[in-house]
Scaffold this motif. Structure first.
Motif, mmCIF file in Angstrom:
data_model
loop_
_atom_site.group_PDB
_atom_site.id
_atom_site.type_symbol
_atom_site.label_atom_id
_atom_site.label_comp_id
_atom_site.label_asym_id
_atom_site.label_seq_id
_atom_site.Cartn_x
_atom_site.Cartn_y
_atom_site.Cartn_z
ATOM 1 N N ILE A 170 0.835 -1.061 -0.047
ATOM 2 C CA ILE A 170 0.011 -0.103 -0.122
ATOM 3 C C ILE A 170 0.733 1.267 -0.257
ATOM 4 C CG2 ILE A 170 -0.347 0.464 2.648
ATOM 5 C CD1 ILE A 170 -3.101 0.844 1.993
ATOM 6 N N GLY A 171 2.274 1.045 0.386
ATOM 7 C CA GLY A 171 2.948 2.344 0.403
ATOM 8 C C GLY A 171 2.789 3.040 1.689
ATOM 9 N N HIS A 172 4.092 3.396 2.190
ATOM 10 C CA HIS A 172 4.197 3.851 3.552
ATOM 11 C C HIS A 172 3.437 5.320 3.531
ATOM 12 C CE1 HIS A 172 6.095 5.046 7.308
ATOM 13 N NE2 HIS A 172 6.337 6.196 6.995
ATOM 14 N N PHE A 177 -1.214 8.636 5.123
ATOM 15 C CA PHE A 177 -2.373 9.528 4.804
ATOM 16 C C PHE A 177 -3.751 8.780 5.487
ATOM 17 C CE2 PHE A 177 -6.054 9.720 1.964
ATOM 18 C CZ PHE A 177 -6.267 11.200 1.772
ATOM 19 N N LEU A 178 -3.848 7.461 5.629
ATOM 20 C CA LEU A 178 -5.053 7.014 5.752
ATOM 21 C C LEU A 178 -5.336 7.028 7.486
ATOM 22 C CD1 LEU A 178 -5.079 3.816 3.694
ATOM 23 C CD2 LEU A 178 -6.578 5.769 3.638
ATOM 24 N N LEU A 179 -4.062 6.787 8.136
ATOM 25 C CA LEU A 179 -4.094 6.865 9.496
ATOM 26 C C LEU A 179 -4.296 8.460 10.085
ATOM 27 C CD1 LEU A 179 -1.161 4.534 10.383
ATOM 28 C CD2 LEU A 179 -3.500 4.156 10.919
ATOM 29 N N MET A 183 -7.664 9.537 12.459
ATOM 30 C CA MET A 183 -7.436 10.102 13.493
ATOM 31 C C MET A 183 -8.373 11.455 13.386
ATOM 32 S SD MET A 183 -5.689 8.309 15.613
ATOM 33 C CE MET A 183 -5.739 9.605 16.938
ATOM 34 N N ASN A 184 -8.526 12.017 12.294
ATOM 35 C CA ASN A 184 -9.207 13.178 11.872
ATOM 36 C C ASN A 184 -10.789 12.934 11.964
ATOM 37 O OD1 ASN A 184 -9.469 16.099 11.400
ATOM 38 N ND2 ASN A 184 -10.644 15.085 9.381
ATOM 39 N N ALA A 185 -10.945 11.536 11.590
ATOM 40 C CA ALA A 185 -12.566 11.272 11.648
ATOM 41 C C ALA A 185 -13.249 10.954 13.075
ATOM 42 C CB ALA A 185 -12.604 9.850 10.741
ATOM 43 N N ILE A 186 -12.187 10.489 13.802
ATOM 44 C CA ILE A 186 -12.540 9.947 15.306
ATOM 45 C C ILE A 186 -12.396 11.115 16.305
ATOM 46 C CG2 ILE A 186 -12.383 7.419 14.578
ATOM 47 C CD1 ILE A 186 -9.619 7.567 16.416
ATOM 48 N N SER A 187 -11.665 12.190 16.029
ATOM 49 C CA SER A 187 -11.542 13.141 16.983
ATOM 50 C C SER A 187 -12.019 14.448 16.552
ATOM 51 C CB SER A 187 -9.948 13.220 17.187
ATOM 52 O OG SER A 187 -9.322 13.610 16.013
ATOM 53 N N ASN A 188 -12.530 15.247 17.367
ATOM 54 C CA ASN A 188 -12.945 16.482 17.195
ATOM 55 C C ASN A 188 -12.784 17.326 18.757
ATOM 56 O OD1 ASN A 188 -15.196 16.109 18.565
ATOM 57 N ND2 ASN A 188 -16.102 15.250 16.472
ATOM 58 N N ARG A 189 -13.337 18.510 18.524
ATOM 59 C CA ARG A 189 -13.132 19.457 19.803
ATOM 60 C C ARG A 189 -13.963 18.765 21.136
ATOM 61 N NH1 ARG A 189 -13.090 25.908 18.665
ATOM 62 N NH2 ARG A 189 -11.298 25.734 17.199
ATOM 63 N N SER A 190 -15.116 18.237 20.734
ATOM 64 C CA SER A 190 -15.918 17.911 21.568
ATOM 65 C C SER A 190 -15.553 16.230 21.840
ATOM 66 C CB SER A 190 -17.425 17.583 21.171
ATOM 67 O OG SER A 190 -17.541 16.960 19.999
#
Length: 201
Positions: A170-172, A177-179, A183-190
């Motif tokens: 898949i390439g480093h 990029f996927l990780l 992380m952006n998908a599962i985290s936010n200010r709340s």
């Protein structure tokens, strides 16, 4: 001795020290002493993340047994109060970095799957909206993510396996990029996330 004889109720009061179980220093569980300046920096970094919504990396160095883990554990309560989670991974010489990260994420999603259904639903929605592609590769590397997304491996859109060749195929850079997208998908200010990587050398 004369004062003790005159006021035995004060000087000869039985405080339970004759009990062998009390003849030891009792320190409250999870107590933390010292390193106030380091703790202040950690808490300030956490507050900055909550205020501005931007990720911050904190590096804590020191010899074994100097309280590094205890120091970072101090953000558990404020993290929980803010509706966030802590993801933990531990490095060792025999394990590849990718395996450590994926194992930590797998344990995190396992806790989510076993916990509150509302939190799981919110994470699933965030992942669906943020990761337009690459979810299949991540599900193959993180089995409990697959459980969360309620997807079968055979229906995943990517063809990559979870063995050591996954980084090569898949390439480093794409993994990074996927990780980052995950992380952006599962985290936010709340829902802040603290990703704690132990023994990183």
């Amino acid at each position: 001795l004369q004062m003790a004889a005159r006021m035995p109720h004060i000087y000869l009061k039985n405080n339970g020290w004759d009990d062998a179980r009390n003849n030891r220093l009792r320190i409250p569980h999870n107590s933390f002493y010292g390193r106030k300046s380091e703790l202040s920096l950690v808490v300030h970094s956490f507050d900055t993340v909550l205020r501005f919504g931007r990720p911050i990396m904190v590096s804590v160095s020191g010899y074994a047994g100097t309280g590094k883990t205890a120091l970072l554990n101090q953000i558990k309560r404020p993290l929980s109060d803010a509706g966030g989670f802590m993801i933990r991974g531990k490095f060792d010489k025999m394990t590849s970095p990718n395996t450590v990260v994926f194992s930590a994420l797998d344990a995190f999603f396992g806790e989510i799957n076993d916990g509150d259904s509302d939190a799981a639903a919110q994470l699933k929605l965030g992942i669906t909206e943020t990761l337009e592609f690459g979810v299949g590769a991540l599900m193959r590397a993180i089995p409990n993510l697959q459980v969360l997304m309620e997807e079968d491996k055979r229906n995943a859109e990517d063809e990559y396996d979870t063995d050591e060749s996954v980084s090569e195929s898949i390439g480093h850079q794409r993994w990074k990029f996927l990780l980052c997208k995950l992380m952006n998908a599962i985290s936010n200010r709340s829902r802040p996330i603290a990703f704690y990587l132990d023994d990183l050398h």
